[in-house]
Design an enzyme around this catalytic site. Sequence first.
Site, mmCIF file in Angstrom:
data_model
loop_
_atom_site.group_PDB
_atom_site.id
_atom_site.type_symbol
_atom_site.label_atom_id
_atom_site.label_comp_id
_atom_site.label_asym_id
_atom_site.label_seq_id
_atom_site.Cartn_x
_atom_site.Cartn_y
_atom_site.Cartn_z
ATOM 1 N N ASP A 57 5.639 -34.504 36.088
ATOM 2 C CA ASP A 57 4.841 -33.341 35.698
ATOM 3 C C ASP A 57 3.423 -33.502 36.227
ATOM 4 O O ASP A 57 2.792 -32.545 36.685
ATOM 5 C CB ASP A 57 4.767 -33.223 34.168
ATOM 6 N N TYR A 60 3.260 -32.696 39.905
ATOM 7 C CA TYR A 60 3.350 -31.238 40.082
ATOM 8 C C TYR A 60 1.976 -30.598 39.798
ATOM 9 O O TYR A 60 1.494 -29.764 40.565
ATOM 10 C CB TYR A 60 4.428 -30.674 39.140
ATOM 11 N N SER A 106 26.518 -0.688 28.735
ATOM 12 C CA SER A 106 26.920 -1.676 27.734
ATOM 13 C C SER A 106 28.267 -2.255 28.121
ATOM 14 O O SER A 106 28.790 -1.933 29.195
ATOM 15 C CB SER A 106 27.069 -0.961 26.411
ATOM 16 N N LYS A 142 28.396 -14.895 27.716
ATOM 17 C CA LYS A 142 27.645 -13.709 27.318
ATOM 18 C C LYS A 142 26.396 -14.219 26.597
ATOM 19 O O LYS A 142 26.460 -14.666 25.451
ATOM 20 C CB LYS A 142 28.482 -12.822 26.393
ATOM 21 N N LYS A 327 34.886 -9.986 34.107
ATOM 22 C CA LYS A 327 34.632 -8.921 35.084
ATOM 23 C C LYS A 327 35.704 -8.959 36.165
ATOM 24 O O LYS A 327 36.017 -10.049 36.661
ATOM 25 C CB LYS A 327 33.261 -9.124 35.750
ATOM 26 N N CYS A 472 26.923 -35.868 -21.047
ATOM 27 C CA CYS A 472 28.265 -35.294 -20.938
ATOM 28 C C CYS A 472 29.140 -36.032 -19.930
ATOM 29 O O CYS A 472 30.322 -35.756 -19.803
ATOM 30 C CB CYS A 472 28.160 -33.826 -20.549
#
Length: 713
Positions: A57, A60, A106, A142, A327, A472
């Site tokens: 990191d 970078y 949809s 999904k 699909k 008890c």
Amino acid sequence: MYSQEEQQSLYSLSKEYLDEGSAIRQQSADQQINELRQLIVYHEYRYYIKHDPVVSDYEYDQLFKQLEALEEAHPELLTPDSPTQRVSTDLTEDFPSVEHLVPMLSLANSYNAEDLYEFDRQIKRYANIPEEQDIEYAVEPKYDGGSIAVIYENDQLSRGATRGNGQMGEEMTNNARVIRSIPLKAAFSEYGIQKVELRGEVLIRKDAFERINQKRAEEGLTLFANARNTATGGLRMKDPQEVAKRGLEAFIYTLGYAADEKGESVLEKFNTHKESLDMLEKLGFKVPAEPEERTVCRSIREVVDFCTGWEEKREAYPYEIDGMVVKVNDRELQERTGYTSHHPRWSIAYKFKAKQATSKLLKVEYQVGKIGSITPVAKIAPVQLAGVTVASVSLHNEDFITSKDLRIGDTVLVERAGDVIPYIVKAMDDLRDGSEQPIEFPRYCPVNDTAEAVELVRPEGEAAWRCPTCVCGAQNLQQIIFHVSKNAMDIDGMGKSIIERFYELGWLRTIADVYRLDYDKIAALEGFGQKSADNLKASIERAKQNPIHRLLHSLSIHHLGRKVSRIIAAEVSHVLELQNWTAEDFTNIKDVGPVVAENIQSFFQDEHNIKMLQEMEELGVNLHQTEEDIPKAVSGEGPFAGKTILFTGSLQTMSRKEAQAKAEAAGAKNISAVSGNLDFLVVGEKAGSKLKKAKELGTVTILTEQEFLEQLP
Ligand code: IVH
């Protein structure tokens, strides 16, 4: 996306920029800027798409800073596709409505294998395909986040929008630009594409979501309900810098529109859905990975297998998904099958079993735990959650009920994630009709069925109300259940319902009774028989030989967990020695805190407990330290560090105690018997049987008193 050679040269160029600094700056600023941009885009790809960075990191950041500095010195060279231009400092005033290039439809849903077979038959009917002929399907997860559409024109990201109502979405280009898995530029022109619209889902990794919530909890902010809301909410934030902090990611799953210079569709260039995703993958987009996440199935039967297989993988997958999308792979067949106004006929969602459901809160019952904590349990109208019927849900404690303002008669939202026990997310307060009743947490033990009322107490700093003196027997029953459980004495074949049955028969009152069961009577019980009774006997006999750390843990001493039980077991040769320990003796041991110290000490001050342990010992339960109680490796240095040692015979220059202290200071552990577990035996004068045994074993290093002293650090 990148060939092996390209990757190698990008890597070595990165190193040059990182190592040589100014040496490389002899090139023109223009060239340096171009190179740095290429390098940063490559490292972002390795990090955000491949999750496999090749520089740290820090490195970078150094490249990024070099680019920023150059761009600042040469503002005329700044372009919007520079990686420094992802995060704009301008706030978004509003999110204008924009029209999608083609409507975002949809999907129809399916819930089981039969639905999928029916979907397959229907496609064959629409496309005039004989039933026995197989159709190829592309299948992928999904994703459960927020859908977006991104447009690229002339290879540049030009617009980002949410799905909206499918026709019109909200424009949020600035926010899309901070999502590092969405490239700012992509070489669509290489495929003859001038303008393209891609569809995908913006998500946040489950672990990143947890981290965000943890941070919010530390800052006293309200927590996000789930990863989905965190992602969709993130998309609609006004400040792109804040959006950037959420660490959103985007999976691209379809090519909605693609046209050439003349504005003519080039979608038909892609013969299959797979080919279009392959192209996007090559261009540096994050698409479901092949073959684990996306695959092409040769028939609907394979689709069913792939989808049901994923149902099990769902929990371990780092992103939230709520099903699979199937699909038709062949584009031409997609066109032949067509669309309804709502969804394509050639695609269907296979939805996993629901994790959330609503139900009615019917009543609250109370359970008492092994140390007397009272747990409220909601009884709800039974509902199916991820394949299991749920009728009881723990409400944890009084504060939980108050914080959620739960009432009897409420409609509640219940969630169950994988193996996690179900919990109540919230009450649907807009469904209240006024008949709901508040839940009054009891002030007297609600489990107690005797005439004597016992007032509950809530110790300071604890969330639970407790029954301080059980009259008890209900707590004893819980203690017995815990005593035999896997983590404690691990008695096989003695489950909760068997214990409850024995308890009702009066055979079990304390944990000592476990070791005086009458196996003839058990064999005669309905549903038992000789074999089960024999098996139970064998398990109990085995448990009698358990190391004492198990026994200590099994005693239901408040806060005494497995770890501290082990630490204490290593310090004593017999459990009843603990009668003579003060609370301070306990806290002198590293990792033993004052609260647990006091609890253990008071347990061993109670004569009933001592009597019970004595009875158990008479019944054959082991109370002596065993080899398993001694930690094998202790950290430290020197020849004795982490080793076990034993002194035998009479020592000449020091007492036994002094010798043991020296050994301990050198990191050794004193033990009391010669066994395979012993590393060093130090022999004084008149050493007897221990020396003989150590010699026989052959694995023990035998030292004289002098040799021992010489080896001390
Ligand atoms: S394809 C024309 N693929 O599910 C086909 N949708 O009800 C359009 N979704 O909101 C959708 N993962 O955002 C497709 N791999 C995937 C998907 C996916 C998630 C979402 C989509 C839409 C909803 C469909």
